[in-house]
Design a protein around this motif. Structure first.
Motif, PDB file in Angstrom:
ATOM      1  N   UNK A  41      -3.623  -3.328  -2.543  1.00 14.29           N
ATOM      2  CA  UNK A  41      -3.901  -1.926  -2.270  1.00 14.29           C
ATOM      3  C   UNK A  41      -5.396  -1.619  -2.258  1.00 14.29           C
ATOM      4  N   UNK A  42      -5.749  -0.602  -1.490  1.00 11.59           N
ATOM      5  CA  UNK A  42      -7.048   0.045  -1.643  1.00 11.59           C
ATOM      6  C   UNK A  42      -6.927   0.943  -2.872  1.00 11.59           C
ATOM      7  N   UNK A  43      -8.006   1.028  -3.657  1.00  8.04           N
ATOM      8  CA  UNK A  43      -7.961   1.811  -4.893  1.00  8.04           C
ATOM      9  C   UNK A  43      -9.152   2.769  -4.950  1.00  8.04           C
ATOM     10  N   UNK A  73     -15.361   5.377  -7.410  1.00  9.98           N
ATOM     11  CA  UNK A  73     -15.575   4.131  -6.667  1.00  9.98           C
ATOM     12  C   UNK A  73     -14.338   3.851  -5.822  1.00  9.98           C
ATOM     13  N   UNK A  74     -14.549   3.431  -4.595  1.00 10.91           N
ATOM     14  CA  UNK A  74     -13.465   3.004  -3.719  1.00 10.91           C
ATOM     15  C   UNK A  74     -13.509   1.488  -3.612  1.00 10.91           C
ATOM     16  N   UNK A  75     -12.395   0.839  -3.947  1.00 14.19           N
ATOM     17  CA  UNK A  75     -12.294  -0.622  -3.895  1.00 14.19           C
ATOM     18  C   UNK A  75     -11.401  -1.009  -2.734  1.00 14.19           C
ATOM     19  N   UNK A  76     -11.931  -1.782  -1.816  1.00 17.59           N
ATOM     20  CA  UNK A  76     -11.158  -2.226  -0.673  1.00 17.59           C
ATOM     21  C   UNK A  76     -10.073  -3.213  -1.052  1.00 17.59           C
ATOM     22  N   UNK A 102      -6.015   5.981  -7.821  1.00 22.20           N
ATOM     23  CA  UNK A 102      -5.084   6.246  -6.719  1.00 22.20           C
ATOM     24  C   UNK A 102      -4.993   4.976  -5.886  1.00 22.20           C
ATOM     25  N   UNK A 103      -3.777   4.538  -5.607  1.00 22.26           N
ATOM     26  CA  UNK A 103      -3.539   3.269  -4.935  1.00 22.26           C
ATOM     27  C   UNK A 103      -2.700   3.473  -3.682  1.00 22.26           C
TER      28      UNK A 103
END
Length: 297
Positions: A41-43, A73-76, A102-103
């Motif tokens: 998932x993107x998080x 932070x947005x994690x790819x 949020x996932x």
């Protein structure tokens, strides 16, 4: 110290009730040591009064109360990452922390949803697997409000909150890329790598020898170097120097010690090496960095 478990399947399948398409976690208890892991998932992570060091693919970034009051932070997808919390860095230990994750993934809202013309900006952003971004300070508040609202929402309102979050994140000048390197097809989550990273994190102030560190984990130098580079995208020395410089930046902004003392405290055995590494990673001198960012008391 708390540890998360390695996740090699979709978190959403383990986390959310059937009525929720968008996964959300809200907690006031910080996981102090998040193992080096990756997920599909993107998080999007919001952290308030939660300070520490993120290891994000081939980079790291530290946060403390003097730097930011809160961060997003947005994690790819498939970006390998971990987090070490610094509980002694909070301004007020009586206050609870606040963390929201949020996932979602590209097919969360149905196959082809992100191919719609209206979703092209979002698709371009979240389509970059292995990348991490930080939301600019001015945009954090508005997005955090929507993340809070999403956590307590049901039905269509939950989806509209999610779309509004995406809309804000994809606006021009809202985010800055932090990193973009990891091995997307490798399983990253073994205890060995986590233990090595934790050992470096706890001993960066000391003279850490590559040979001694490899021996500590019963590996030859060549095997250790190959293993470490494979899963972090960096050499042992580069990883260590990045951590030391990050810690030096934190100290320069939060105490009045002279730069030479800070350099030695953070594990550098001479000032010239510290200055050289600092300029390599920060593209400016320690003195100019401190002058630009330190708030006068």
């Amino acid at each position: 110290m708390k540890h998360t478990q390695y996740i090699d399947t979709l978190i959403l399948k383990q986390l959310t009730p059937e009525r929720h398409t968008i996964g959300a976690i809200k907690d006031t208890n910080i996981v102090e040591n998040v193992v080096w892991h990756q997920h599909k998932e993107t998080e999007i992570i919001y952290m308030e009064r939660a300070y520490g060091t993120f290891f994000l693919g081939d980079s790291l970034i530290s946060f403390n109360p003097e730097d930011e009051s809160s961060i997003i932070i947005l994690l790819g997808s498939l970006l390998a990452h971990s987090f070490f919390y610094h509980p002694n860095r909070t301004l007020d230990h009586s206050e609870e922390s606040n963390v929201i994750s949020i996932l979602f993934h590209t097919e969360t809202l149905g196959e082809g949803f992100f191919d719609l013309p209206e979703m092209q900006a979002a698709k371009q952003l979240i389509g970059k697997a292995n990348c991490a971004y930080i939301v600019t300070k001015d945009a954090v508040g508005d997005i955090a409000i929507l993340m809070e609202e999403l956590c307590k929402s049901e039905g269509i309102h939950r989806l509209t909150c999610f779309l509004q979050i995406l809309d804000l994140i994809t606006k021009q000048d809202t985010i800055t890329q932090l990193t973009g390197h990891t091995l997307a097809n490798e399983k990253i989550g073994n205890d060995l790598l986590t233990n090595i990273i934790q050992y470096i994190h706890e001993n960066y102030q000391k003279e850490l020898s590559l040979r001694e560190t490899a021996s500590r984990y019963h590996m030859s130098v060549s095997a250790f170097c190959s293993f470490f580079k494979k899963y972090t995208g960096q050499t042992f020395v580069e990883f260590l120097n990045r951590l030391r410089i990050s810690k030096a930046c934190e100290k320069m902004l939060t105490c009045n010690d002279d730069i030479t003392s800070i350099a030695y405290t953070c594990g550098f055995n001479n000032l010239s090496n510290f200055n050289r590494r600092f300029k390599q990673f920060k593209e400016e001198t320690p003195r100019s960095y401190r002058s630009r960012y330190k708030v006068s008391e």
